[in-house]
Design a protein around this motif. Structure first.
Motif, PDB file in Angstrom:
ATOM      1  N   ALA A 231       0.828  -1.207   0.000  1.00 29.12           N
ATOM      2  CA  ALA A 231       0.000   0.000   0.000  1.00 29.12           C
ATOM      3  C   ALA A 231       0.862   1.257   0.000  1.00 29.12           C
ATOM      4  O   ALA A 231       0.567   2.226  -0.713  1.00 29.12           O
ATOM      5  CB  ALA A 231      -0.930   0.002   1.207  1.00 29.12           C
ATOM      6  N   LEU A 263      -5.093  -4.994   1.892  1.00 24.20           N
ATOM      7  CA  LEU A 263      -4.477  -4.010   1.006  1.00 24.20           C
ATOM      8  C   LEU A 263      -5.443  -2.861   0.721  1.00 24.20           C
ATOM      9  O   LEU A 263      -5.059  -1.682   0.794  1.00 24.20           O
ATOM     10  CB  LEU A 263      -4.052  -4.687  -0.304  1.00 24.20           C
ATOM     11  CG  LEU A 263      -3.464  -3.772  -1.381  1.00 24.20           C
ATOM     12  CD1 LEU A 263      -2.242  -3.026  -0.857  1.00 24.20           C
ATOM     13  CD2 LEU A 263      -3.106  -4.582  -2.627  1.00 24.20           C
ATOM     14  N   GLU A 264      -6.691  -3.172   0.423  1.00 23.82           N
ATOM     15  CA  GLU A 264      -7.681  -2.122   0.156  1.00 23.82           C
ATOM     16  C   GLU A 264      -7.890  -1.247   1.391  1.00 23.82           C
ATOM     17  O   GLU A 264      -7.937  -0.012   1.291  1.00 23.82           O
ATOM     18  CB  GLU A 264      -8.997  -2.767  -0.258  1.00 23.82           C
ATOM     19  CG  GLU A 264     -10.092  -1.758  -0.602  1.00 23.82           C
ATOM     20  CD  GLU A 264     -11.369  -2.430  -1.058  1.00 23.82           C
ATOM     21  OE1 GLU A 264     -12.354  -1.701  -1.283  1.00 23.82           O
ATOM     22  OE2 GLU A 264     -11.394  -3.670  -1.183  1.00 23.82           O
ATOM     23  N   LEU A 267      -4.585   0.810   2.065  1.00 18.42           N
ATOM     24  CA  LEU A 267      -4.395   1.841   1.040  1.00 18.42           C
ATOM     25  C   LEU A 267      -5.328   3.019   1.298  1.00 18.42           C
ATOM     26  O   LEU A 267      -4.941   4.185   1.144  1.00 18.42           O
ATOM     27  CB  LEU A 267      -4.635   1.246  -0.347  1.00 18.42           C
ATOM     28  CG  LEU A 267      -4.363   2.164  -1.546  1.00 18.42           C
ATOM     29  CD1 LEU A 267      -2.936   2.682  -1.530  1.00 18.42           C
ATOM     30  CD2 LEU A 267      -4.644   1.432  -2.852  1.00 18.42           C
TER      31      LEU A 267
END
Length: 303
Positions: A231, A263-264, A267
């Protein structure tokens, strides 16, 4: 209909295909990469794919690096018989065709931009997360290769200047935190005991992903740590070159939700500027065929 010859060269496999201008594969073949005399194996593969078929008018090659684009030479880490090997010229002499060369991860990015998860995106970062971490950039539809052909080498972006020393000699590189072997290494160092089911499984990223999906806290933490490194790299790359799309492939991407969910979330936490937060992350749809598709596209663009 015009055809190009696409070639993908890695440490374990050689692949080649005759590809038309729409991206359809007419003929293809693969062979194991020998430890020595790789060109003889490659020549035989090219003959197998092209003999009796429509003649291609250009060749695109994606090859493991490092490489020197200006000289057309390659020195793949896992192919000790090739050091400064003049691959572009050797293939040109073998085929008699215009020949272009790029890194395998750059071809992955170009393939996903052309036919895969990043199709028609404005600007794309492709990331291959496997034994190492490679990357490639496609900006305004064109591959960004750099003066020596090593642009997009995001696995060795530093996300922590005070972090661990990487195998490349740098410090805090993304690869040290998020590649398959380093995910497993950190987990083992922090008490992970793989839940073997009696088979001959390895204590590797695939087993780690299985245990993370089952809720093993150390395995989950390993993927959280790797996702945070990815990220940070994605946010930094987006801020520098304003990418709109990220496509992630490679063996570790098969972990699915245990990688992509954190990760989403992370980030979203580390990205600040609106154009950075707008970046969309996707899993590869072409898989192992992405680099070959990118090599074909590279050849088509260079005609």
């Amino acid at each position: 209909m015009n055809y190009v010859l696409a070639i993908d060269i890695g440490g374990t496999k050689l692949a080649a295909a005759l590809v038309d201008e729409e991206g359809s594969v007419l003929r293809s073949g693969t062979r194991p990469t020998p430890r020595t005399d790789v060109m003889s194996a490659l020549a035989a593969l090219i003959t197998e794919v092209t003999e009796g078929g429509p003649p291609p008018d250009a060749v695109g090659i994606g090859c493991a690096g490092p490489l020197d684009l200006a000289a057309g030479t390659v020195s793949p880490v896992n192919m000790p018989s090739w050091r400064g090997f003049p691959l572009r010229e050797e293939v040109r002499k073998l085929t008699g065709l215009p020949t272009v060369l790029a890194g395998d991860a750059q071809c992955f990015a170009l393939g996903e931009h052309w036919l895969g998860a990043g199709r028609d995106s404005t600007s794309l970062l492709g990331i291959v997360v496997s034994t190492g971490i490679g990357g490639g950039l496609v900006i305004d539809g064109m591959p960004l290769l750099g003066p020596t052909g090593n642009a997009g080498h995001v696995g060795h972006m530093s996300i922590d200047p005070n972090g661990e020393r990487c195998e490349c000699g740098g410090r805090g590189c993304v690869e040290r935190y998020a590649s398959g072997p380093n995910l497993a290494r950190w987990a083992l160092d922090n008490g992970w005991s793989p839940a073997f089911d009696g088979s001959q499984e390895q204590a590797d990223a695939r087993t780690l992903a299985r245990d993370a999906a089952a809720g093993d806290p150390v395995a989950v933490a390993a993927f959280e740590r790797g996702a945070r490194a990815l990220a940070g790299m994605i946010a930094s790359t987006a801020a520098a070159v304003e990418i709109t799309t990220v496509v992630i492939g490679g063996g570790v991407s098969a972990a699915g939700k245990v990688l992509f969910d954190p990760l989403e979330r992370i980030l979203d936490d580390v990205a600040g500027l609106a154009f950075v937060r707008a970046v969309k992350v996707h899993q590869s749809t072409l898989g192992v065929d992405a680099a070959l598709a990118g090599a074909a596209r590279l050849a088509s663009m260079a005609r």
